[in-house]
Design a protein around this motif. Sequence first.
Motif, mmCIF file in Angstrom:
data_model
loop_
_atom_site.group_PDB
_atom_site.id
_atom_site.type_symbol
_atom_site.label_atom_id
_atom_site.label_comp_id
_atom_site.label_asym_id
_atom_site.label_seq_id
_atom_site.Cartn_x
_atom_site.Cartn_y
_atom_site.Cartn_z
ATOM 1 N N ASP A 136 -44.479 7.380 45.012
ATOM 2 C CA ASP A 136 -44.815 7.064 43.625
ATOM 3 C C ASP A 136 -45.290 8.329 42.905
ATOM 4 O O ASP A 136 -46.086 9.103 43.446
ATOM 5 N N VAL A 137 -44.795 8.529 41.694
ATOM 6 C CA VAL A 137 -45.184 9.675 40.869
ATOM 7 C C VAL A 137 -46.190 9.183 39.836
ATOM 8 O O VAL A 137 -45.929 8.213 39.112
ATOM 9 N N LEU A 138 -47.338 9.858 39.754
ATOM 10 C CA LEU A 138 -48.436 9.369 38.933
ATOM 11 C C LEU A 138 -48.904 10.415 37.931
ATOM 12 O O LEU A 138 -49.090 11.586 38.274
ATOM 13 N N GLY A 147 -52.782 15.547 34.430
ATOM 14 C CA GLY A 147 -52.158 16.151 35.593
ATOM 15 C C GLY A 147 -51.074 15.232 36.126
ATOM 16 O O GLY A 147 -50.917 14.096 35.665
ATOM 17 N N ILE A 148 -50.309 15.739 37.079
ATOM 18 C CA ILE A 148 -49.281 14.930 37.738
ATOM 19 C C ILE A 148 -49.437 15.093 39.244
ATOM 20 O O ILE A 148 -49.616 16.201 39.749
ATOM 21 N N CYS A 149 -49.371 13.986 39.954
ATOM 22 C CA CYS A 149 -49.377 14.041 41.412
ATOM 23 C C CYS A 149 -48.397 13.002 41.938
ATOM 24 O O CYS A 149 -47.910 12.151 41.193
ATOM 25 N N PHE A 150 -48.061 13.116 43.195
ATOM 26 C CA PHE A 150 -47.242 12.070 43.807
ATOM 27 C C PHE A 150 -47.920 11.612 45.089
ATOM 28 O O PHE A 150 -48.684 12.345 45.714
ATOM 29 N N VAL A 151 -47.677 10.370 45.453
ATOM 30 C CA VAL A 151 -48.292 9.791 46.641
ATOM 31 C C VAL A 151 -47.535 10.317 47.851
ATOM 32 O O VAL A 151 -46.390 9.956 48.089
ATOM 33 N N SER A 152 -48.183 11.212 48.595
ATOM 34 C CA SER A 152 -47.515 11.838 49.733
ATOM 35 C C SER A 152 -47.601 10.993 50.997
ATOM 36 O O SER A 152 -46.769 11.127 51.900
ATOM 37 N N LYS A 153 -48.598 10.111 51.050
ATOM 38 C CA LYS A 153 -48.717 9.247 52.226
ATOM 39 C C LYS A 153 -49.688 8.116 51.935
ATOM 40 O O LYS A 153 -50.666 8.305 51.212
ATOM 41 N N TYR A 163 -55.084 6.805 50.574
ATOM 42 C CA TYR A 163 -53.991 7.335 49.775
ATOM 43 C C TYR A 163 -54.070 8.857 49.737
ATOM 44 O O TYR A 163 -55.119 9.426 49.413
ATOM 45 N N HIS A 164 -52.978 9.506 50.055
ATOM 46 C CA HIS A 164 -52.893 10.960 49.964
ATOM 47 C C HIS A 164 -52.096 11.308 48.707
ATOM 48 O O HIS A 164 -50.969 10.839 48.535
ATOM 49 N N LEU A 165 -52.694 12.112 47.860
ATOM 50 C CA LEU A 165 -52.064 12.491 46.599
ATOM 51 C C LEU A 165 -51.808 13.993 46.595
ATOM 52 O O LEU A 165 -52.736 14.790 46.747
ATOM 53 N N ASP A 173 -52.662 18.866 27.632
ATOM 54 C CA ASP A 173 -53.289 17.829 26.818
ATOM 55 C C ASP A 173 -52.267 16.785 26.393
ATOM 56 O O ASP A 173 -52.591 15.821 25.701
ATOM 57 N N LYS A 174 -51.023 16.983 26.818
ATOM 58 C CA LYS A 174 -49.934 16.064 26.516
ATOM 59 C C LYS A 174 -49.675 15.157 27.710
ATOM 60 O O LYS A 174 -49.558 15.617 28.849
ATOM 61 N N ALA A 175 -49.600 13.851 27.452
ATOM 62 C CA ALA A 175 -49.299 12.900 28.518
ATOM 63 C C ALA A 175 -47.923 13.212 29.107
ATOM 64 O O ALA A 175 -46.946 13.341 28.366
ATOM 65 N N PRO A 176 -47.804 13.360 30.422
ATOM 66 C CA PRO A 176 -46.547 13.787 31.028
ATOM 67 C C PRO A 176 -45.528 12.657 31.159
ATOM 68 O O PRO A 176 -45.858 11.471 31.095
ATOM 69 N N THR A 177 -44.292 13.051 31.362
ATOM 70 C CA THR A 177 -43.183 12.137 31.621
ATOM 71 C C THR A 177 -42.626 12.442 33.002
ATOM 72 O O THR A 177 -43.004 13.421 33.649
ATOM 73 N N MET A 178 -41.689 11.626 33.446
ATOM 74 C CA MET A 178 -41.030 11.875 34.714
ATOM 75 C C MET A 178 -40.300 13.217 34.684
ATOM 76 O O MET A 178 -40.259 13.939 35.684
ATOM 77 N N GLN A 179 -39.753 13.565 33.524
ATOM 78 C CA GLN A 179 -39.053 14.842 33.413
ATOM 79 C C GLN A 179 -40.022 16.006 33.605
ATOM 80 O O GLN A 179 -39.676 17.018 34.223
ATOM 81 N N ASP A 180 -41.252 15.858 33.099
ATOM 82 C CA ASP A 180 -42.267 16.899 33.310
ATOM 83 C C ASP A 180 -42.544 17.076 34.803
ATOM 84 O O ASP A 180 -42.743 18.197 35.286
ATOM 85 N N PHE A 181 -42.565 15.968 35.525
ATOM 86 C CA PHE A 181 -42.772 16.050 36.974
ATOM 87 C C PHE A 181 -41.638 16.817 37.634
ATOM 88 O O PHE A 181 -41.871 17.714 38.457
ATOM 89 N N LEU A 182 -40.400 16.491 37.274
ATOM 90 C CA LEU A 182 -39.242 17.134 37.891
ATOM 91 C C LEU A 182 -39.158 18.617 37.537
ATOM 92 O O LEU A 182 -38.523 19.395 38.250
ATOM 93 N N GLU A 183 -39.815 19.017 36.449
ATOM 94 C CA GLU A 183 -39.823 20.426 36.058
ATOM 95 C C GLU A 183 -41.082 21.152 36.527
ATOM 96 O O GLU A 183 -41.267 22.330 36.237
ATOM 97 N N SER A 184 -41.938 20.458 37.259
ATOM 98 C CA SER A 184 -43.198 21.053 37.700
ATOM 99 C C SER A 184 -43.023 21.771 39.040
ATOM 100 O O SER A 184 -41.951 21.759 39.647
ATOM 101 N N GLU A 185 -44.117 22.390 39.488
ATOM 102 C CA GLU A 185 -44.110 23.122 40.744
ATOM 103 C C GLU A 185 -45.241 22.616 41.637
ATOM 104 O O GLU A 185 -46.197 21.997 41.174
ATOM 105 N N VAL A 186 -45.122 22.911 42.918
ATOM 106 C CA VAL A 186 -46.105 22.462 43.887
ATOM 107 C C VAL A 186 -46.363 23.584 44.886
ATOM 108 O O VAL A 186 -45.473 24.396 45.149
#
Length: 270
Positions: A136-138, A147-153, A163-165, A173-186
């Motif tokens: 799940d992408v949150l 911020g954006i995180c995903f549930v890793s476990k 829950y591991h995030l 300051d802008k609410a993110p979208t799924m596209q923002d997640f796909l363009e992000s880095e980790v």
Amino acid sequence: MAIDGVKIIDSDSGYDIYNDITERYKDGEDIEKIKQDWIKEAENFCIDELYAEIYWTAFAYSLWKVGYPRDEVREKALKIIEGGASALWDEIDDKARKQRQKALNRLALQLQTDNPKPLKKPIIRKPKEPYFQTGDVLAVKMDQGYGICFVSKVDQSPRKVEYHLACTGYLSDKAPTMQDFLESEVVCGKFGQDYALKTDCWFNHKELGNLLPDFQKLGQVRLEPYRLFVLSPARSLNNIYKEIMDFREYSGTNIKSILELVAEVVGSQG
């Protein structure tokens, strides 16, 4: 496999054995199955005389702790203790072997009889329904921004849900979208063929539940094989913010596009 000290449970191997046996026992698993699972691990853990000593004594102590009767595992441990602490302890510290022998002698006294006060199995209530699932992408709203995180476990047992995030470097300051997640880095390295996540924190069910209004599910992904390499306990949104800030301490090959980890976008809500 680190060795921190001379006690029976004082090494990575010892903790792995003890925690797995006792936690599975408290979760209601059949102790015979747990025992057989660990007997199969002997070859993996007994890589030399020292680690064989650690394995069999930790194994015997763990079974004794849950009230298992005298068996071949206990006999094996007692035989090792009778032979004395491994000479390899001298390579760790010139006093380690003598101190280890004292710990072994104490264990031998315990193993001579069954544990009079074994661990009790807790009453297993209805399992909790998890708030989120792995992948799940949150979006998370913090005082410092989004911020954006995903549930890793999701670690789920009859007694708990954790829950591991994994946090990306997104902060705005802008609410993110799924596209923002796909363009992000980790922050992510490699462990063999697997990815190794380095900015990951975990919440228990109750504490994450208190923060649910601050989370919004953006979608779900299926990820390439990965491991949780660095784990940090978390209780508040500030812990997530810290992980995002830690992102800025990394550079080069430790920073990967989230697209490298995403094998498939399963669903998107924005």
